[in-house]
Design an enzyme around this catalytic site. Sequence first.
Site, short mmCIF file in Angstrom:
data_model
loop_
_atom_site.label_atom_id
_atom_site.label_comp_id
_atom_site.label_asym_id
_atom_site.label_seq_id
_atom_site.Cartn_x
_atom_site.Cartn_y
_atom_site.Cartn_z
N ASN A 1 -21.87 38.72 18.68
CA ASN A 1 -21.44 37.50 17.98
C ASN A 1 -22.63 36.64 17.58
O ASN A 1 -22.67 36.08 16.48
CB ASN A 1 -20.46 36.70 18.83
CG ASN A 1 -19.06 37.24 18.78
OD1 ASN A 1 -18.72 38.09 17.97
ND2 ASN A 1 -18.21 36.74 19.67
N ARG B 1 -15.12 43.48 10.88
CA ARG B 1 -15.10 42.84 12.20
C ARG B 1 -13.65 42.69 12.63
O ARG B 1 -12.79 42.33 11.84
CB ARG B 1 -15.79 41.48 12.15
CG ARG B 1 -17.24 41.55 11.76
CD ARG B 1 -18.05 42.20 12.85
NE ARG B 1 -19.35 42.63 12.33
CZ ARG B 1 -20.11 43.50 12.94
NH1 ARG B 1 -19.74 44.05 14.05
NH2 ARG B 1 -21.26 43.83 12.41
N GLU C 1 -20.38 41.85 23.47
CA GLU C 1 -19.62 41.01 22.54
C GLU C 1 -20.32 39.68 22.28
O GLU C 1 -20.40 39.23 21.13
CB GLU C 1 -18.20 40.77 23.06
CG GLU C 1 -17.35 42.02 23.13
CD GLU C 1 -17.10 42.67 21.78
OE1 GLU C 1 -17.16 41.99 20.74
OE2 GLU C 1 -16.83 43.89 21.76
#
Length: 147
Positions: free
Chosen positions: A54, A108, A50
């Site tokens: 990002n 997303r 993650e």
Amino acid sequence: MSSRKAQEMSVRFDSYPENEQFARMTIAAFLMDLNPTIDEMADVKTAVSEAVTNAIVHGYENQVGQVFLTCMKDGAHVRITVTDFGKGIEDIERAREPFFTTNPSKERSGMGISFMESFMDSVHIESTVGKGTRVIMDKKLQAFYLV
């Protein structure tokens, strides 16, 4: 009890989406001697995934930049840092809200930070608009050392 000394590793890679898996596998390999449980390893790999995603998707958007991944292990304590020098986060508290995303057109979910926070013991985010973001994640493993 182990008499292991603290160790640290760091890698730098381009912000290509396929390098997210490289980051997951690098962390897994580095932590293997701590003999984490399957759940602990899955948690750490998901949090790293993650944070790196990002950096790639939001930090650099459609540009190629560098992502820096470091991991320090000291006994059962693990600290992972993911750093980019991309566009930064305007409002960290808003970014922490589940389902908030700055990129809804790219499918997303807005759950990246929430996942990091649920899988790690602590998550600290430092960011400056126009300069980049650093995500620092800590977790204490059960640490049944291999003999």
